[in-house]
Motif scaffolding. Structure first.
Motif, PDB file in Angstrom:
ATOM      1  N   ARG A   1       0.840  -1.217   0.000  1.00 33.81           N
ATOM      2  CA  ARG A   1       0.000   0.000   0.000  1.00 33.81           C
ATOM      3  C   ARG A   1       0.864   1.252   0.000  1.00 33.81           C
ATOM      4  O   ARG A   1       0.469   2.288  -0.537  1.00 33.81           O
ATOM      5  CB  ARG A   1      -0.912   0.026   1.232  1.00 33.81           C
ATOM      6  N   ARG A   2       2.046   1.144   0.604  1.00 35.79           N
ATOM      7  CA  ARG A   2       2.940   2.311   0.622  1.00 35.79           C
ATOM      8  C   ARG A   2       3.749   2.389  -0.673  1.00 35.79           C
ATOM      9  O   ARG A   2       4.096   3.470  -1.133  1.00 35.79           O
ATOM     10  CB  ARG A   2       3.914   2.210   1.809  1.00 35.79           C
ATOM     11  N   GLU A   3       4.022   1.219  -1.256  1.00 38.74           N
ATOM     12  CA  GLU A   3       4.938   1.219  -2.410  1.00 38.74           C
ATOM     13  C   GLU A   3       4.237   1.290  -3.769  1.00 38.74           C
ATOM     14  O   GLU A   3       4.886   1.561  -4.773  1.00 38.74           O
ATOM     15  CB  GLU A   3       5.790  -0.057  -2.385  1.00 38.74           C
ATOM     16  N   GLY A   4       2.958   0.998  -3.800  1.00 42.52           N
ATOM     17  CA  GLY A   4       2.279   0.981  -5.101  1.00 42.52           C
ATOM     18  C   GLY A   4       0.846   1.438  -4.960  1.00 42.52           C
ATOM     19  O   GLY A   4       0.418   1.919  -3.903  1.00 42.52           O
ATOM     20  N   GLU A   5       0.109   1.268  -6.058  1.00 38.91           N
ATOM     21  CA  GLU A   5      -1.285   1.693  -6.080  1.00 38.91           C
ATOM     22  C   GLU A   5      -2.124   0.408  -5.978  1.00 38.91           C
ATOM     23  O   GLU A   5      -2.004  -0.474  -6.842  1.00 38.91           O
ATOM     24  CB  GLU A   5      -1.489   2.367  -7.439  1.00 38.91           C
ATOM     25  N   LEU A   6      -2.916   0.290  -4.909  1.00 40.46           N
ATOM     26  CA  LEU A   6      -3.704  -0.935  -4.736  1.00 40.46           C
ATOM     27  C   LEU A   6      -4.842  -0.956  -5.756  1.00 40.46           C
ATOM     28  O   LEU A   6      -5.701  -0.071  -5.762  1.00 40.46           O
ATOM     29  CB  LEU A   6      -4.271  -1.004  -3.311  1.00 40.46           C
ATOM     30  N   LEU A   7      -4.837  -1.967  -6.628  1.00 41.87           N
ATOM     31  CA  LEU A   7      -5.840  -2.016  -7.702  1.00 41.87           C
ATOM     32  C   LEU A   7      -6.880  -3.107  -7.469  1.00 41.87           C
ATOM     33  O   LEU A   7      -7.980  -3.045  -8.009  1.00 41.87           O
ATOM     34  CB  LEU A   7      -5.142  -2.286  -9.049  1.00 41.87           C
ATOM     35  N   LEU A   8      -6.509  -4.116  -6.688  1.00 35.77           N
ATOM     36  CA  LEU A   8      -7.447  -5.220  -6.443  1.00 35.77           C
ATOM     37  C   LEU A   8      -7.062  -5.915  -5.146  1.00 35.77           C
ATOM     38  O   LEU A   8      -5.873  -6.047  -4.838  1.00 35.77           O
ATOM     39  CB  LEU A   8      -7.354  -6.237  -7.584  1.00 35.77           C
ATOM     40  N   GLY A   9      -8.056  -6.384  -4.399  1.00 35.51           N
ATOM     41  CA  GLY A   9      -7.797  -7.185  -3.195  1.00 35.51           C
ATOM     42  C   GLY A   9      -7.184  -6.357  -2.084  1.00 35.51           C
ATOM     43  O   GLY A   9      -7.655  -5.273  -1.774  1.00 35.51           O
ATOM     44  N   GLY A  10      -6.125  -6.925  -1.490  1.00 37.86           N
ATOM     45  CA  GLY A  10      -5.397  -6.165  -0.467  1.00 37.86           C
ATOM     46  C   GLY A  10      -5.707  -6.589   0.949  1.00 37.86           C
ATOM     47  O   GLY A  10      -5.227  -5.978   1.890  1.00 37.86           O
TER      48      GLY A  10
END
Ligand code: NAD
Length: 422
Positions: free
Chosen positions: A286-295
């Motif tokens: 969540r800090r390093e990328g853009e959450l696009l699905l799930g998580g």
């Protein structure tokens, strides 16, 4: 050697006959979806038959130059007693591969399976016992890796160690096995097949539909718990939005749940410790990328984690460098295919990789530059067939012993040269 090869052929027949039962065991013991479990049982049959055939060829290799006045011979002898230390993610196939190759070459083994898949290992050993293999040839020793595994690796009478598992444990075994203990009369031979951070590179000429299906299958099949899982998708800029859309659409359709349901393709991860580790990585993601699905995890019983996709991940981000071993895909943007290949090579690992393109010149370049033990062009990074795609990785993925390949048995033997003056 013929007798030992015949035992493997008979064992393969038993496995074929018990295909459904052995698949069911893995569905229950490690949460493997049915189709994956069935694929693994088939791989076991292939491994047994392949090593049986390889063993028969071993002593018929006569490549030496004849010498006048001498009767010369070059032959392979077994090494002795070895430790086979196997992981839980392919609990049947990996234990089978290492023990059958060792035994058909004339050695005895002590199999130390992963704690979480000991029943599958016990069933495998039972098959050989029922076939009448003499007692002491294949021995099962269950227990914790840090205790039993280390004791085996350290033991002065162990001649070789065949290990498949994580990088951390593999490196530790490598160091420990190099020590010579009192009473030890040889240097231990060690093979290590370890983790991966496998990349799927897609350029703008590729069949995007094929690539999206391959990315989804290799990232999320068996919950991403394969050493060859495609956990990085490296997309050339101009395809990025289109490809991400396709992957998200396919990933959202995956059925997550109880793997005893044949429609489920994403079951639980192996245990609570794995769940915690993956959840930590989801926070990092969540800090390093853009959450696009799930998580997140799925509520309810079982260690269920949603198929997760992070977009716009930097090539050097932790989620793009470290093996997560769960259903987590890091999507990375590349300027062009050359930068994509450089990013693909930019980890410590070198196990498997895929490149999707329709450009023959670029494909030829990828074959030269993509530095992995198992390179696939226009095909997913998972699903190697034994005898077809010899399997093993470069760099921190291991010693590249190439399971299911033409040279694998050589690890388990030592060559002796004999010359008799006439
Ligand atoms: P792991 O390293 O935790 O355990 C593997 C085996 O080593 C188990 O039997 C375990 O009990 C034992 N062990 C643990 N600590 C030990 C120690 N200190 N000394 C000796 N033995 C010890 O791995 P895992 O979680 O069972 O499996 C997953 C890992 O295996 C992943 O990293 C995956 O990529 C890798 N893997 C690699 C391949 C390949 O062919 N390259 C195939 C499958 C899995």
């Amino acid at each position: 050697i013929e007798e030992r090869a015949a035992v493997l052929i008979r064992a393969a027949e038993v496995v074929r006959r018990r295909r459904a039962e052995l698949s069911a065991l893995m569905v229950y013991e490690v949460g493997k979806p049915w189709d994956e479990a069935d694929g693994e049982v088939s791989e076991v049959v292939d491994l047994m038959e392949w090593y049986a055939r390889q063993a028969l060829e071993l002593n018929s290799r006569d490549r030496m130059v004849p010498w006048p006045g001498e009767l010369t011979q070059f032959r392979y002898l077994a090494l002795g007693v070895g430790a086979v230390i196997s992981p839980w993610n392919f609990p049947l196939a990996l234990a089978t591969g290492m023990i059958t190759a060792a035994v058909v070459a004339g050695n005895c083994v002590i199999l130390k399976p992963a704690e979480t898949s000991s029943t599958t290992a016990a069933w495998l050993v039972d098959i050989f016992t029922e076939l009448g293999l003499p007692p002491g040839v294949i021995n099962l020793l269950t227990g914790r890796g840090e205790v039993i595994g280390e004791a085996l690796v350290d033991h002065p009478q162990i001649r070789f160690v065949a290990f498949t598992g994580s990088r951390e444990v593999g490196v530790r075994i490598y160091e420990r096995a190099s020590r010579v203990h009192p009473g030890q009369r040889w240097l231990k031979r060690v093979q290590l097949e370890m983790g991966g951070k496998n990349a799927v590179v897609v350029d703008e000429t590729a069949d995007l539909d094929l690539a999206a299906r391959a990315i989804t299958a290799s990232a999320f099949g068996f919950q991403g718990q394969k050493c060859s899982a495609g956990s990085r998708a490296i997309l050339v800029e101009s395809t990025y939005d289109d490809m991400v859309g396709r992957v998200l659409e396919l990933a959202a359709q995956l059925k997550v749940g109880d793997p005893t349901d044949p429609e489920v393709t994403v079951g639980p991860v192996i245990d609570g410790a794995a769940e915690e580790k993956i959840l930590d990585y989801l926070q990092i993601g969540r800090r390093e990328g853009e959450l696009l699905l799930g998580g997140d995890r799925r509520p309810g019983d079982g260690h269920l984690i949603e198929p997760t996709v992070f977009g716009k991940v930097a090539p050097d981000a932790r989620i793009a460098q470290e093996e997560i071993f769960g259903p987590v895909l890091a999507v990375i943007k590349a300027r062009d295919f050359e930068q994509g290949l450089a990013i693909a090579n930019g980890t410590d690992y070198g196990l498997a990789g895929s490149y999707f393109s329709r450009d023959p010149r670029r494909i030829a370049l990828a074959k030269e530059r993509f530095h992995v033990g198992n390179l696939y062009i226009n095909r997913r990074s998972t699903g190697a067939y034994m005898g077809v795609h010899p399997f093993g990785g470069f760099n921190m993925s291991g010693t590249d012993t190439k399971a299911g390949g033409p040279d694998y048995l050589l690890f388990f033997v030592q060559g002796q040269s004999v010359a008799e003056s006439l």
